[in-house]
Design a protein around this motif. Structure first.
Motif, mmCIF file in Angstrom:
data_model
loop_
_atom_site.group_PDB
_atom_site.id
_atom_site.type_symbol
_atom_site.label_atom_id
_atom_site.label_comp_id
_atom_site.label_asym_id
_atom_site.label_seq_id
_atom_site.Cartn_x
_atom_site.Cartn_y
_atom_site.Cartn_z
ATOM 1 N N GLU A 1 0.833 -1.210 0.000
ATOM 2 C CA GLU A 1 0.000 0.000 0.000
ATOM 3 C C GLU A 1 0.864 1.256 0.000
ATOM 4 O O GLU A 1 1.988 1.230 0.482
ATOM 5 N N LEU A 2 0.300 2.326 -0.508
ATOM 6 C CA LEU A 2 0.988 3.623 -0.460
ATOM 7 C C LEU A 2 0.800 4.249 0.930
ATOM 8 O O LEU A 2 -0.147 3.916 1.638
ATOM 9 N N GLY A 3 1.699 5.166 1.269
ATOM 10 C CA GLY A 3 1.499 6.044 2.430
ATOM 11 C C GLY A 3 1.372 5.374 3.791
ATOM 12 O O GLY A 3 0.584 5.816 4.627
ATOM 13 N N LEU B 1 -4.882 10.397 2.658
ATOM 14 C CA LEU B 1 -4.367 9.365 1.750
ATOM 15 C C LEU B 1 -5.378 9.075 0.642
ATOM 16 O O LEU B 1 -5.007 8.956 -0.533
ATOM 17 N N ASP B 2 -6.646 8.998 0.996
ATOM 18 C CA ASP B 2 -7.670 8.716 -0.024
ATOM 19 C C ASP B 2 -7.701 9.807 -1.095
ATOM 20 O O ASP B 2 -7.846 9.518 -2.282
ATOM 21 N N ALA B 3 -7.562 11.064 -0.668
ATOM 22 C CA ALA B 3 -7.581 12.166 -1.644
ATOM 23 C C ALA B 3 -6.388 12.046 -2.593
ATOM 24 O O ALA B 3 -6.510 12.258 -3.810
ATOM 25 N N LEU B 4 -5.242 11.691 -2.042
ATOM 26 C CA LEU B 4 -4.038 11.540 -2.888
ATOM 27 C C LEU B 4 -4.222 10.366 -3.852
ATOM 28 O O LEU B 4 -3.930 10.466 -5.046
ATOM 29 N N ARG B 5 -4.746 9.260 -3.330
ATOM 30 C CA ARG B 5 -4.954 8.084 -4.194
ATOM 31 C C ARG B 5 -5.961 8.407 -5.300
ATOM 32 O O ARG B 5 -5.788 7.999 -6.448
ATOM 33 N N GLY B 6 -6.990 9.172 -4.946
ATOM 34 C CA GLY B 6 -7.997 9.550 -5.949
ATOM 35 C C GLY B 6 -7.366 10.368 -7.068
ATOM 36 O O GLY B 6 -7.658 10.170 -8.253
ATOM 37 N N GLU B 7 -6.478 11.267 -6.698
ATOM 38 C CA GLU B 7 -5.846 12.138 -7.692
ATOM 39 C C GLU B 7 -4.856 11.352 -8.557
ATOM 40 O O GLU B 7 -4.719 11.616 -9.746
ATOM 41 N N LEU B 8 -4.179 10.383 -7.965
ATOM 42 C CA LEU B 8 -3.260 9.528 -8.749
ATOM 43 C C LEU B 8 -4.071 8.764 -9.797
ATOM 44 O O LEU B 8 -3.687 8.663 -10.965
ATOM 45 N N LYS B 9 -5.214 8.266 -9.361
ATOM 46 C CA LYS B 9 -6.074 7.490 -10.268
ATOM 47 C C LYS B 9 -6.606 8.396 -11.384
ATOM 48 O O LYS B 9 -6.550 8.044 -12.566
ATOM 49 N N LYS B 10 -7.087 9.555 -10.995
ATOM 50 C CA LYS B 10 -7.663 10.502 -11.971
ATOM 51 C C LYS B 10 -6.636 10.842 -13.052
ATOM 52 O O LYS B 10 -6.981 10.976 -14.231
ATOM 53 N N ASN B 11 -5.389 10.978 -12.661
ATOM 54 C CA ASN B 11 -4.342 11.363 -13.620
ATOM 55 C C ASN B 11 -3.620 10.159 -14.231
ATOM 56 O O ASN B 11 -2.573 10.314 -14.849
#
Ligand SMILES: Cc1cc2nc3c(=O)[nH]c(=O)nc-3n(C[C@H](O)[C@H](O)[C@H](O)COP(=O)(O)OP(=O)(O)OC[C@H]3O[C@@H](n4cnc5c(N)ncnc54)[C@H](O)[C@@H]3O)c2cc1C
Length: 413
Positions: free
Chosen positions: A37-39, A114-124
């Motif tokens: 997992e990340l983070g 962490l969820d916000a960061l993961r969401g942004e990684l996915k979006k991009n």
């Protein structure tokens, strides 16, 4: 869009932000993380509440770093605390500011960050390779060429952002491999020391007081010849010695003195607002009003209960004595303990227990405007791996996010 990719090594806050920024600028980005997992460390921050930044101004920010803060001036201009706050709020994470300008998610849950960061990684569309440990960075003609991943295929790339963290809390993944890799390609590593760390004492009495906090006391550390550092705040006695916000904050110069082979003592002033003379006057006043009171009972009004027996033992006073039986010499001993309760510091706790690693990649070899290596083209650094560290208060995470952002942007440009 280019054919080759930017590889980000290490999926902590610095690496995630670097990957987000480079991918926003339309690059193929591969984020390599050795954990499943990340983070992992991010989830531990702020005791699970994640003190992600601090709302103070740039100058206060820079002062919160131990000496090397100036290096981060351009970084914080590129991506400030307000930018970070906006980043999360624009992605639906409500934040709140607590005492000393510390910023937390309103939910008190690091997982929301962490969820916000993961969401942004996915979006991009950042490609994430979990369970992948990078073993080497490959350099050709003084320029980044690719990476070697343990047990997996090597990856060619146009740029590398190295964000593998420091060496503390190694179980979260930051076990220092990144530092070794970078040393192998010729970078200088400033010696690694524990930062924001509890201190072990030779004295036994802190163990007896384990769990007892002392608020609004002053602690002064000295190397026998001169004062090392001194501050007012909250200290905690522990099973190994002393900790708490005050000790963590002051630990840096103390660790350096211990490392230099100096003998370090500490003195706790339990009544920093009162002079010795004022405390003595209070003793005499109250001794006169109630001469039959036992000294133990008298001290209850001035000390935490658990400290009283220790005070009496250290000053060799029988707890059964009444205050009228206390000699001038005994009063003097008590006074000394109130103003300078002594401790001998043996060593810091092990670096693995530190909240932050001091030392890391020498700043002389990093361009502060881009975070690029001055030795190897297209190699960038972000986060705790570089030689910056700050006090508690959200400064270290902001530094990871800001250096990550700048490294991502520079690599993409
Ligand atoms: C208990 C604790 C509480 C803290 N609380 C706060 C706080 O509230 N506020 C604050 O500002 N700071 C806090 N900090 C400090 C903060 O957590 C760190 O400064 C920050 O996490 C550093 O981010 P980073 O991305 O550089 O490194 P890390 O978060 O350490 O991430 C590095 C990542 O790289 C990965 N990695 C390492 N080697 C390899 C490899 N060879 N291949 C692939 N991946 C690899 C690791 O698995 C890890 O996921 C705290 C630290 C601790 C230990």
């Amino acid at each position: 869009m280019k054919d080759k990719s930017i590889v980000v090594i290490g999926g902590g806050p610095a690496g995630m932000m670097a990957a987000i920024r480079a991918s926003q600028l339309k690059w193929n980005v591969i984020l390599i993380e050795k954990n499943q997992e990340l983070g992992k460390k991010l989830l531990l921050t702020g005791k699970g509440r994640c003190n992600l930044t601090n709302a103070s101004d740039l100058e206060s920010f820079i002062k919160s770093f131990s000496g090397n803060g100036k290096f981060l001036r351009d970084t914080f201009k590129a991506f400030s605390n307000l930018d970070l706050i906006n980043f999360f709020e624009n992605r639906g994470v409500k934040l709140k500011t607590e005492r000393q300008q510390r910023v937390f998610p309103a939910s008190d849950k690091a997982i929301d960050i962490l969820d916000a960061l993961r969401g942004e990684l996915k979006k991009n569309k950042v490609k994430i390779q979990h369970n992948s440990e990078v073993e080497n960075i490959v350099i050709r003609n003084n320029k980044v060429d690719g990476i070697e991943v343990k047990g997996k295929k090597s990856i060619l790339c146009d740029a590398i952002i190295l964000s593998t963290g420091g060496v503390s809390y190694a179980s979260t993944g930051s076990s220092g491999e990144g530092l070794k890799m970078v040393e192998q390609v010729g970078h200088k590593i400033i010696s690694l020391r524990p930062g924001l760390i509890g201190l072990m004492t030779k004295d036994k009495y802190p163990r007896l007081l384990q769990g007892l906090p002392l608020k609004n006391i002053r602690i002064t550390f000295s190397d026998g010849k001169k004062k090392i550092t001194s501050e007012i705040g909250e200290l905690m006695f522990t099973d190994f010695g002393i900790s708490g916000p005050l000790v963590l904050t002051l630990s840096g110069p103390v660790v350096d003195s211990l490392k230099a082979g100096k003998k370090v003592s500490a003195f706790i002033d339990l009544k920093p607002a009162l002079s010795e003379k004022q405390i003595d006057a209070r003793f005499l006043r109250e001794f006169k009003v109630n001469p039959k009171k036992s000294i133990k009972y008298f001290l209850k009004g001035m000390l935490p209960l658990r400290l009283i027996d220790i005070f009496l033992e250290m000053s060799d006073i029988s707890p059964d004595k009444t205050v009228s039986q206390i000699t001038q010499q005994e009063r003097r001993k008590l006074l000394l303990l109130f103003k300078a309760l002594p401790l001998e510091i043996s060593k810091p706790r092990p670096i693995n227990m530190a909240m932050i690693t001091k030392g890391g990649i020498s700043l002389k070899e990093i361009n502060p405007k881009t975070m690029e290596s001055r030795l190897i083209k297209r190699l960038y650094f972000a986060g705790e791996i570089i030689d910056v560290d700050a006090n508690t208060g959200g400064f270290n995470l902001q530094s990871a996010f800001s250096t990550g952002y700048l490294a991502g942007e520079s690599a993409a440009k």
